[in-house]
Design an enzyme around this catalytic site. Structure first.
Site: not given
Ligand code: ATP
Ligand code: LTN
Length: 327
Positions: A111, A192, A195
């Site tokens: 990040k 991955k 969002k």
């Molecule tokens: P960003 O992508 O903006 O960094 P994020 O979606 O990774 O945000 P969070 O919103 O805090 O971050 O994630 C919430 C939960 O969703 C966490 O437990 C994370 O591990 C899970 N998660 C996020 N993206 C994935 C993915 N692509 N596959 C599986 N689990 C995910």
């Protein structure tokens, strides 16, 4: 009953990755565990957020929690910023965290890469996350695969505190799904699904219209072959789509492979889109009802009250053990 805690940042629209990797497990676990689920707004501000957008996204994520099936009668649902003890314990744990530990965190490296100015909160983010978990003495933390390293640091901090100040914290375990712990981007299976990816076509948002979902899946990158086969090494794009299919349909990977044997990617993608729509459409309907009803504020207020009771007990103990004078 084992205790569960987890959280999601209101830093953008929730994706199918968030649902499969985290939220779906939140819902399943509420029936057999004592659960605390937060919207981690204090974490969201570790990167710049417009106030109006933060307000909207916080409300949206909270509503999606309920719409996905979280039941306020079963689980404690609240906003991190409503329970001031998170910031308080977060600070104390920051003082126990080593710079070297934070420098090793891959989420921080990702990040902060290429950014000119990076807030110090992005660096100390994992100490606040440790506080979230340790405040409630959680046994289990349902998260996606990318959070494993943060959980490891949380465990180290709990050990460190216990050794230095006497047994206080439960050592938490991550709870990571077997299939779907890391849903990948639709345009690039080496990243991955996220969002915060500026390419809208790279993710399926939980609130995407069915027509949009169908379009995004039909455009998802595959390979030049035609075999629907789970092989993450050699066929990462197709394997990712199979993981999504398995999760949304409840079918096993082997069943899916057999179903599309010799048929190419067309029919597979078409059915996949319908499986995803079937999961998300009912959630979307409930979401709009909840946003309209205004019930969210009461749920969050009650959740914060319940959470604060537990959190205050922990902070009181921690302060005594660290040597702060009582008021
Ligand atoms: P960003 O992508 O903006 O960094 P994020 O979606 O990774 O945000 P969070 O919103 O805090 O971050 O994630 C919430 C939960 O969703 C966490 O437990 C994370 O591990 C899970 N998660 C996020 N993206 C994935 C993915 N692509 N596959 C599986 N689990 C995910
Ligand atoms: N770091 C997590 C969000 C998060 C969290 C938590 C997850 C903050 N506090 C406590 C589980 C438990 C993320 O970025 N996905």
């Amino acid at each position: 009953m084992k205790r569960v805690l987890s959280g999601i940042q209101p830093s953008g629209q929730l994706t199918l990755g968030n649902y499969i990797g985290a939220l779906k497990n939140f819902v399943e676990m509420q029936h057999s565990h004592e659960c605390y689920y937060m919207v981690v707004d204090l974490h969201a501000i570790t990167v710049p957020q417009e106030p109006a957008a933060l307000r909207e996204q916080t409300e949206a994520v909270s509503a999606l929690y309920i719409a996905s099936g979280l039941d306020p009668a079963k689980a404690t649902i609240f906003l991190q910023s409503h329970v001031h003890q998170h910031a308080e314990l977060g600070w104390m744990l920051t003082t126990l965290t080593y710079m070297g530990e934070l420098e090793r965190m891959t989420q921080f490296k990702d990040k902060s890469a290429g950014k000119e100015s990076v807030g110090a909160g992005l660096f100390t983010y994992p100490s606040l996350m440790a506080a979230d978990i340790l405040l409630y003495n959680a046994d289990l933390v349902p998260v996606g695969d990318d959070q494993k390293q943060h959980l490891e640091l949380t465990r180290d901090l709990a050990h460190r505190f216990n050794q230095r100040f006497g047994d206080t914290f439960t050592i938490p375990e991550p709870y990571i799904p077997k299939v779907g712990a890391r849903i990948m981007s639709l345009d690039d299976a080496s990243k991955k699904m996220s969002k915060s990816n500026p390419n809208q076509g790279s993710f399926i948002a939980m609130l995407d219209d069915p027509a949009v979902i169908r379009k995004k899946i039909s455009r998802a990158v595959t390979d030049s072959g035609r075999e629907v086969k789970y092989d993450p090494q050699n066929k990462p794009e197709v394997s990712n789509l199979i993981s999504i299919y398995a999760n949304c349909s409840g079918k096993s990977v082997a069943e899916i492979e057999a179903l599309y044997d010799g048929q190419g990617y067309g029919p597979f993608k078409k059915d996949l889109a319908e499986q995803v729509v079937a999961v998300l459409e009912p959630i979307q309907q409930r979401y709009h009802e909840i946003r309209k009803s205004g019930e969210l504020y009461d749920i969050l207020r009650q959740g914060a009250e319940r959470a604060a009771e537990q959190a205050e007990k922990t902070v009181k103990t921690v302060k005594e053990k660290m040597g702060f004078l009582a008021r």
